[in-house]
Enzyme design. Structure first.
Site, mmCIF file in Angstrom:
data_model
loop_
_atom_site.group_PDB
_atom_site.id
_atom_site.type_symbol
_atom_site.label_atom_id
_atom_site.label_comp_id
_atom_site.label_asym_id
_atom_site.label_seq_id
_atom_site.Cartn_x
_atom_site.Cartn_y
_atom_site.Cartn_z
ATOM 1 N N ASP A 184 17.136 50.875 -25.700
ATOM 2 C CA ASP A 184 16.964 49.572 -26.345
ATOM 3 C C ASP A 184 17.597 49.631 -27.741
ATOM 4 O O ASP A 184 18.756 50.025 -27.883
ATOM 5 C CB ASP A 184 15.468 49.211 -26.366
ATOM 6 C CG ASP A 184 15.189 47.806 -26.872
ATOM 7 O OD1 ASP A 184 15.394 46.853 -26.106
ATOM 8 O OD2 ASP A 184 14.790 47.672 -28.039
ATOM 9 N N TYR A 194 16.106 42.822 -36.234
ATOM 10 C CA TYR A 194 16.809 41.665 -35.681
ATOM 11 C C TYR A 194 17.370 40.774 -36.788
ATOM 12 O O TYR A 194 18.479 40.245 -36.663
ATOM 13 C CB TYR A 194 15.859 40.861 -34.788
ATOM 14 C CG TYR A 194 15.483 41.558 -33.520
ATOM 15 C CD1 TYR A 194 16.275 41.452 -32.374
ATOM 16 C CD2 TYR A 194 14.335 42.337 -33.441
ATOM 17 C CE1 TYR A 194 15.929 42.090 -31.191
ATOM 18 C CE2 TYR A 194 13.978 42.988 -32.258
ATOM 19 C CZ TYR A 194 14.778 42.860 -31.143
ATOM 20 O OH TYR A 194 14.439 43.509 -29.977
ATOM 21 N N HIS A 238 14.097 47.158 -17.618
ATOM 22 C CA HIS A 238 14.531 47.572 -18.951
ATOM 23 C C HIS A 238 13.829 48.850 -19.399
ATOM 24 O O HIS A 238 14.379 49.620 -20.192
ATOM 25 C CB HIS A 238 14.213 46.437 -19.937
ATOM 26 C CG HIS A 238 14.690 46.680 -21.328
ATOM 27 N ND1 HIS A 238 16.025 46.626 -21.678
ATOM 28 C CD2 HIS A 238 14.013 46.977 -22.475
ATOM 29 C CE1 HIS A 238 16.146 46.874 -22.972
ATOM 30 N NE2 HIS A 238 14.949 47.094 -23.476
#
Length: 305
Positions: free
Chosen positions: A123, A230, A285
């Protein structure tokens, strides 16, 4: 530079849980003003493998790979990346740019006295790992990435593939101030728990696992630090000297990923001089959780070869 030990204020249950199962050391490394809490195990003189977790995990996300790597003779180093769990949480969005995140990896390698390391990431940890291989190829012996594509592929798909743009909606939501943190933490982190449970295979995350994650998310400043990754991504763009990864690379990809299109894994091969792809048809994921034994085997085989 030297490695130093630090007394960590980890919740007692989480500490005992980890130590009973893993027999690990708590180490701390320093990168400027940022202290990086790290779990380590395996022979001190073994080849170093640094494992980088993603969002919204912490070192615990690699718990099933730590012991196999150590048993294979590797020195496994698993940090809480900056902003997460017990590591430092610098203020300001700029402190979470990719160049700063990569500098943490290099600082750990420097303080271990290792010129080259093996590097694996999942990730967001994979995004940092890709970037480390592009910015410091001379320091990375081999690169393994799980379920995140090469940075150029990610940018390309976000700008040209509406399906990927829709899957990445949360990245845009995280640009808002304070609201993402407030939503994530409501009802004892129910949103965070549901995000893990709904995007993984049934049984992937146990009640005890979720207790560990809630303890990490509850650390002062952790949610803002985590989400600032982010925010920094949208505000700072890294200029790589070369878009081609020239480090031997192994890409592992769960094809039932709810967040990222599988096409990006195959496209990433074109940005590497020496790369191979292993796909898992029934994995999501959360690949290293769901296919833990196979992932460990593929990492050990790759780093040994």
């Amino acid at each position: 530079m030297s490695v130093f030990f630090r007394v960590c204020k980890l919740p007692v249950k989480a500490t005992l849980h980890g130590r009973r199962e893993l027999s690990v050391e708590d180490l701390s490394f320093q990168n400027g003003a940022v202290c990086l809490h790290t779990i380590a195990t395996g022979p001190n003189d073994g080849p170093v493998v640094i494992l980088l977790h993603g969002f919204p995990e912490y070192w615990y996300g690699w718990r099933r790979q730590i012991e196999p790597l150590a048993a294979a003779g590797f020195r496994a180093i698993v940090p809480d990346q900056r902003g997460y769990n017990l590591s430092g949480k610098p203020s300001g969005i700029a402190a979470y740019s990719l160049t700063e995140l990569v500098s943490d990896v290099i600082a750990i390698a420097n303080q271990l006295g290792r010129e080259k390391i093996f590097l694996a990431g999942h990730d967001w940890g994979a995004a940092v790992a890709w970037s480390a291989a592009l910015l410091y190829p001379q320091r990375i012996a081999k690169l393994a990435v799980l379920n995140v594509p090469h940075p150029s592929v990610m940018r390309k798909f976000l700008s040209t593939r509406p399906r990927q743009l829709l899957r990445s909606w949360y990245m845009f939501f995280f640009q808002l101030p304070w609201l993402p943190e407030a939503l994530f933490s409501t009802f004892n982190f129910r949103v965070g728990e549901r995000a893990l449970l709904r995007s993984s295979r049934p049984g992937t995350f146990s009640k005890d696992d979720l207790t560990q994650y809630r303890a990490a998310w509850s650390q002062p400043g952790a949610l803002t630090g985590m989400i600032n990754w982010y925010r920094a991504l949208f505000r700072t763009r890294v200029k790589f000297p070369d878009k081609t990864v020239r480090v031997p690379t192994r890409i592992l990809w769960g094809e039932r990923d709810a967040f990222l299109l599988g096409e990006m894994a195959r496209e990433s091969l074109h940005y590497c001089t020496n790369a191979e792809l292993f796909t898992f048809a029934n994995a999501t994921h959360w690949l290293q959780h769901e296919e833990s034994a196979r992932v460990s085997e593929l990492l050990i085989d790759f780093f040994r070869g």
